[in-house]
Enzyme design. Sequence first.
Site, PDB file in Angstrom:
ATOM      1  N   ARG A 603      41.328  -7.040  22.750  1.00 40.93           N
ATOM      2  CA  ARG A 603      42.155  -8.111  22.206  1.00 40.93           C
ATOM      3  C   ARG A 603      41.286  -9.313  21.851  1.00 40.93           C
ATOM      4  O   ARG A 603      40.262  -9.554  22.488  1.00 40.93           O
ATOM      5  CB  ARG A 603      43.226  -8.523  23.230  1.00 40.93           C
ATOM      6  CG  ARG A 603      44.358  -7.530  23.363  1.00 40.93           C
ATOM      7  CD  ARG A 603      45.146  -7.402  22.071  1.00 40.93           C
ATOM      8  NE  ARG A 603      45.963  -8.588  21.857  1.00 40.93           N
ATOM      9  CZ  ARG A 603      47.292  -8.599  21.926  1.00 40.93           C
ATOM     10  NH1 ARG A 603      47.968  -7.489  22.179  1.00 40.93           N
ATOM     11  NH2 ARG A 603      47.967  -9.714  21.703  1.00 40.93           N
ATOM     12  N   LYS A 714      34.727   2.723  29.732  1.00 46.64           N
ATOM     13  CA  LYS A 714      34.791   3.829  28.764  1.00 46.64           C
ATOM     14  C   LYS A 714      33.494   3.900  27.965  1.00 46.64           C
ATOM     15  O   LYS A 714      32.946   4.984  27.730  1.00 46.64           O
ATOM     16  CB  LYS A 714      35.981   3.626  27.807  1.00 46.64           C
ATOM     17  CG  LYS A 714      37.324   3.717  28.507  1.00 46.64           C
ATOM     18  CD  LYS A 714      38.479   3.101  27.699  1.00 46.64           C
ATOM     19  CE  LYS A 714      39.666   2.862  28.631  1.00 46.64           C
ATOM     20  NZ  LYS A 714      40.719   2.029  28.034  1.00 46.64           N
TER      21      LYS A 714
END
Length: 864
Positions: A603, A714
């Site tokens: 974001r 990740k």
Amino acid sequence: MTPAESERAPAATKGDSKVLNEAQAGHEPIGGADASASLSAKFAKDSAATRALAKEKLFNGDSVVELREAIRAKLVYALGKTPESARDRDWFAATALALRDRVIDACHEGTGGKVPEKRVYYLSLEFLIGRLLSDAMNNLRLVETTKLALKDLGVQLSEVEEAEPDAALGNGGLGRLAACFMESMASLSIPAIGYGIRYDHGIFRQSMEDGWQREAPETWLEEGNPWEFPRPESTYRIGFGGHVTMSANGDQIRRHWHPAETVNAVAYDIPVVGWRGKHVNQLRLWKAEADAPVELARFNGGDHVGAVAGRARAESISRVLYPSDSSAEGQELRLRQEYFFTSASLQDLVRRHLNERGDLRSLPDHAAIQLNDTHPAIAVPELMRILMEEHDFSYEDAWHITTNTLGYTNHTLLPEALETWPVDLMERLLPRHMQIIYLINWTHLEEQARQGKSDSAHVAAVSLIDESHGKRVRMGHLAFHGSRRVNGVSALHSELLKTTVFKPMHELEPDKILNKTNGITFRRWLHNANPELTALAVETVGEEVLDDPELLTGLADHADDPDFRKRYAAVRRVRKRKLAQVIVERTGISVDPSALFDVQIKRIHEYKRQLLNLIETVALYQAIKEAPHKDWTPRVKIFGGKAAPSYVQAKLIIKLANDIARTINDDADVAGRLKLVFLPNYSVSLAEAIIPAADLSEQISTAGMEASGTGNMKLALNGALTVGTLDGANIEIRDHVGADNIFIFGLDAVGVQARVGESAYAQRAIAASPRLAKALDAIGSGVFSPDERGRFGSLVDGVRYHDPYLISVDFDDYWRVQREIDAAWKRPATWWRAAILNTARMAWFSSDRSMREYAAEIWRVKVD
Ligand code: 26V
């Protein structure tokens, strides 16, 4: 990476002629550009071999032919289409329906209809689950079977996968975490139900118009959802407004709430299948529907317009996900959403408990309710209300049950994101709950007085009501007080909870706050997103790595093997080529896959400091133009992320990225050295394409502000090296991968605290950094916005005169570490060694580990 490492590395590889050859070859395609096709073919073979190795089990005797016929039957009989007329979207629905049948078979086989000893109820206003097909296929071990079945039907699996819309029922980290946790609980056979809202519209679709973010509604349900089961028999009435009356029964006074308005919550279940199909849980999402009898009465009374308007008002509750995670705006509809899904979920679990056990006294033994942030914090008074008003419990007994069943996870310390609700709004919308909150607060403050702690500063600090600017209910305090355990999401964040927002509450109950560092599901973020790397891992350390990520550690033994490094780098190359394709398709920008792919995807928030990255890009652009013949490391800066529609500065940062891109991507002076790409509409599925292709992971928040981060995990798992601050889980990532294999810069949280207390730190930092001053001048004077020179004045002035996120203070160190990264990229042997060690050492960040910790220390649920 420390400077010492940079010096040590060449020595360690001395005399290794293969390594030297590789270093000379740099990051050029192995075997030349034409090799990519044969490489893909090789990996296709590898992954087929891997799957064979992993003994893809033909679940319940399934076969390609059986699955093919099942898919064909779904297409014809459930969807009413012929194979000739079917679009990819139809094939997707048919495939999903056929697989769903197999999920249900797994579900019945797994539980055998037994009532579990204890269930976890995970209450979350967001579940950012993304696409479900590859998850379901992989966990059922049916990837190859499905691929062949579709091939027989003349359809390509990859096309079918692309036709599935993302279920984007979340904003970012918090919602994606809930999705990873659901997958891990199913994989660990922890009996669990996730409860949330079935929004008609998930997070908005982002597009770019002249570089500005534009929002359009997202329509994932337009063509139905083949994964879900509507359960109209599980419908609950949710009340709003009205008044409260009293009645006496002997000396027992009881209160009764008479809502003015009721809305129905209808359940829709999505099955969540765990690894190897051993266990299936449900994600139960509530849809708001108008209460038919009430509506009918109004129709019959002639109030047609009123009835229709009432219906629209009721159904608006599950219409759309709130797209802001940056500020709690205090909108009434948001509070209605929170109460709607919390009440429906509690009514549902109470009913289930009564059916199974008959007595609510034992609720804490058989149910653990986890509140994902404060969004479901109204559960505290709602469970009290259900127990006292509907089941005749005393206040004390109800409080005992409530506080032994609830747990609360905090995901942010940012003051503007901490929820508080005006007391007058609560009184109007939830009058009974407001009374109960007052009662809880009165009891809480009485206890303080009993302990002799009634000075006004202390009372103001621990009260559930903030009276500093109008009366407001502090939802964090309410959730804290009503829960047995409270947890932060990284080691640093949990410590900061104790010393900042919850300091006074923590001092009252010092054993309540625990840390549970976040995790990610490796099934999605390694096995599904990066099958080539997974194949390499399986081949190297054995197929058990699919069940036990700790076995990834074995890759470290190969980090010094030049041949292995080449194979690891080749995997990355395959992924970078694919991403380059996506980039050119979506932006028209062509990028060179042999350049360093530098990725910041998250974001857009001021505290995440995309602006720091952009200012450094400008400084680098200026430096290259000044010395065009220097041996610059070629870089592609890749950004992705959505800004809240009302977040003006975040939207301006997106425009700045696009304006810089337009200028530098066309500038022949920097061609081949620097490009900038802003990929629109960042989503879970786009993340799955970007992450395996990233060389560098930007995790550069102002220290103390990012609660944890999960994208950082990740990316590191897939072998991107991190450039980051000592914030959130970056600290733990450094501890695991080793300080030599990560690039840390900038102030730590203590340093930030000290600096914000000083005055004029930004002016001093800029005065001391001509490079920063020059980059700011260029942005501020309109070099990148000749059509509107003052466009970025507010961004630049923010850094110059106030700089609450300490961009100015961290800039020089960021520049330094980025140049260190440039140098490291020129030593491929060192680079790939570090990347391999990242993959090898990230096992601890599996959400299976997080879920085991929650199960043992918060929920007290057994995991076999
Ligand atoms: C807050 C608000 C405020 C009211 C308006 C709607 C809304 C929606 C969401 C939120 C939650 C913001 C908190 C959040 O997403 N935190 C992120 O949680 C991740 C998972 O724990 C963590 O990795 C990130 O660092 C953290 O920013």
